[in-house]
Design a protein around this motif. Structure first.
Motif, PDB file in Angstrom:
ATOM      1  N   PRO A  27      40.809  38.290  52.975  1.00 26.49           N
ATOM      2  CA  PRO A  27      39.320  38.914  52.756  1.00 26.49           C
ATOM      3  C   PRO A  27      39.109  38.506  50.761  1.00 26.49           C
ATOM      4  CG  PRO A  27      40.626  40.753  53.438  1.00 26.49           C
ATOM      5  CD  PRO A  27      41.384  38.898  54.015  1.00 26.49           C
ATOM      6  N   VAL A  28      38.024  38.326  50.766  1.00 27.97           N
ATOM      7  CA  VAL A  28      38.366  39.021  48.810  1.00 27.97           C
ATOM      8  C   VAL A  28      37.969  39.966  48.561  1.00 27.97           C
ATOM      9  CG1 VAL A  28      37.017  38.266  46.828  1.00 27.97           C
ATOM     10  CG2 VAL A  28      36.768  37.078  49.170  1.00 27.97           C
ATOM     11  N   ALA A  29      39.019  39.959  47.460  1.00 29.07           N
ATOM     12  CA  ALA A  29      39.724  42.126  47.678  1.00 29.07           C
ATOM     13  C   ALA A  29      38.884  41.617  45.994  1.00 29.07           C
ATOM     14  CB  ALA A  29      40.946  42.399  47.785  1.00 29.07           C
ATOM     15  N   TYR A  30      38.850  43.214  46.435  1.00 28.48           N
ATOM     16  CA  TYR A  30      39.268  44.346  44.703  1.00 28.48           C
ATOM     17  C   TYR A  30      39.941  44.194  44.058  1.00 28.48           C
ATOM     18  CZ  TYR A  30      33.879  45.845  45.234  1.00 28.48           C
ATOM     19  OH  TYR A  30      32.683  45.624  46.029  1.00 28.48           O
ATOM     20  N   ALA A  31      40.547  43.824  42.805  1.00 28.47           N
ATOM     21  CA  ALA A  31      41.852  44.484  42.044  1.00 28.47           C
ATOM     22  C   ALA A  31      42.219  45.733  42.407  1.00 28.47           C
ATOM     23  CB  ALA A  31      41.907  43.871  40.777  1.00 28.47           C
ATOM     24  N   GLU A  38      31.555  52.751  42.738  1.00 25.73           N
ATOM     25  CA  GLU A  38      31.906  52.803  44.089  1.00 25.73           C
ATOM     26  C   GLU A  38      30.607  52.818  44.962  1.00 25.73           C
ATOM     27  OE1 GLU A  38      34.468  52.755  45.670  1.00 25.73           O
ATOM     28  OE2 GLU A  38      35.403  52.283  43.781  1.00 25.73           O
ATOM     29  N   LYS A  39      29.700  53.413  44.561  1.00 27.95           N
ATOM     30  CA  LYS A  39      28.005  53.779  45.667  1.00 27.95           C
ATOM     31  C   LYS A  39      28.161  51.999  45.802  1.00 27.95           C
ATOM     32  CE  LYS A  39      24.091  55.637  47.287  1.00 27.95           C
ATOM     33  NZ  LYS A  39      23.095  56.454  46.685  1.00 27.95           N
ATOM     34  N   VAL A  40      27.309  51.666  43.891  1.00 24.76           N
ATOM     35  CA  VAL A  40      26.949  49.906  44.552  1.00 24.76           C
ATOM     36  C   VAL A  40      28.276  49.315  44.929  1.00 24.76           C
ATOM     37  CG1 VAL A  40      26.811  48.484  42.877  1.00 24.76           C
ATOM     38  CG2 VAL A  40      25.594  50.809  42.640  1.00 24.76           C
ATOM     39  N   LYS A  41      29.070  49.537  45.163  1.00 23.78           N
ATOM     40  CA  LYS A  41      30.325  47.926  45.521  1.00 23.78           C
ATOM     41  C   LYS A  41      30.542  48.251  47.128  1.00 23.78           C
ATOM     42  CE  LYS A  41      34.569  49.153  43.604  1.00 23.78           C
ATOM     43  NZ  LYS A  41      35.750  49.653  42.905  1.00 23.78           N
ATOM     44  N   SER A  42      30.297  49.745  47.719  1.00 21.76           N
ATOM     45  CA  SER A  42      30.377  50.130  49.411  1.00 21.76           C
ATOM     46  C   SER A  42      28.665  49.708  50.526  1.00 21.76           C
ATOM     47  CB  SER A  42      30.664  51.473  49.352  1.00 21.76           C
ATOM     48  OG  SER A  42      30.106  52.146  48.928  1.00 21.76           O
ATOM     49  N   THR A  86      36.812  41.635  39.829  1.00 23.72           N
ATOM     50  CA  THR A  86      37.813  42.661  39.108  1.00 23.72           C
ATOM     51  C   THR A  86      36.746  43.881  38.552  1.00 23.72           C
ATOM     52  OG1 THR A  86      37.778  41.812  37.250  1.00 23.72           O
ATOM     53  CG2 THR A  86      39.177  41.492  38.218  1.00 23.72           C
ATOM     54  N   ASN A  87      35.143  43.680  38.177  1.00 23.79           N
ATOM     55  CA  ASN A  87      34.254  44.800  38.210  1.00 23.79           C
ATOM     56  C   ASN A  87      32.872  44.002  38.703  1.00 23.79           C
ATOM     57  OD1 ASN A  87      32.775  46.146  36.567  1.00 23.79           O
ATOM     58  ND2 ASN A  87      32.730  45.094  34.832  1.00 23.79           N
TER      59      ASN A  87
END
Length: 183
Positions: A27-31, A38-42, A86-87
């Motif tokens: 999977p493409v992962a977060y660094a 967090e809410k936007v990322k999830s 990374t962001n």
């Protein structure tokens, strides 16, 4: 003249078929030190957006398969593109809450060694009708552009991905304080 042209076409076609495919490691992962709400990322699942779009670009470049390979799987002579997020810049509220951005680091790996490395940062305010788009659809736009950038970067070793400056809307105007009016 026709023979020379035909020979040139045959040689260029055979070299294109001889090129190793490039597969996106999933999977493409977060660094580990990735930033973002967090809410936007999830909710927006930027990792899935990038996997889908980059995989599609690589599938088209390779002209075979789905363009991805699971982590820790034998690549069978293919090059591997490893992408880390990374962001993820932005909050909910779509275009009304300002521009959104996604930043990734990418490594091109051949025979277990990193041969090239790049950083890609792309911004969007939603484009046409941006005021009617949600945060996730705006971040999807950044993933599409990152996928196109990485496709060209993989294909052309001389291609340098340029840093994209934030749009005007991302920069708050600096307030000039008049000392005589300050209370």
């Amino acid at each position: 003249m026709k023979r020379v042209l035909l020979l040139g076409l045959c040689l260029s076609a055979s070299s294109a078929f001889a090129a190793n495919p490039v597969l996106l490691e999933t999977p493409v992962a977060y660094a580990p030190d990735a930033r973002g709400v967090e809410k936007v990322k999830s909710e927006c699942r930027v990792d899935d957006l990038l996997t889908r779009h980059i995989g599609d670009v690589l599938r088209k470049l390779n002209k075979t398969g789905d363009g991805t390979i699971a982590s820790q799987t034998d690549a069978g002579g293919a090059s591997i593109l490893r992408v880390q997020i990374t962001n993820v810049f932005g909050v909910g509220g779509g275009a009304w809450s300002g521009p959104k951005a996604t930043t990734v680091l990418a490594d091109l790996i051949e025979d277990g060694k990193v041969i090239r490395h790049t950083r890609v940062n792309r911004w969007s305010v939603g484009g046409m009708w941006g005021g009617f788009k949600g945060t996730c659809s705006i971040l999807d736009r950044t993933a599409i552009v990152i996928a196109k950038d990485l496709g060209r970067w993989v294909r052309d070793p001389s291609y340098q991905i340029k840093e994209e400056a934030p749009p005007q809307e991302a920069s708050a105007p600096t307030a000039q304080i008049d000392p005589q009016k300050a209370e």
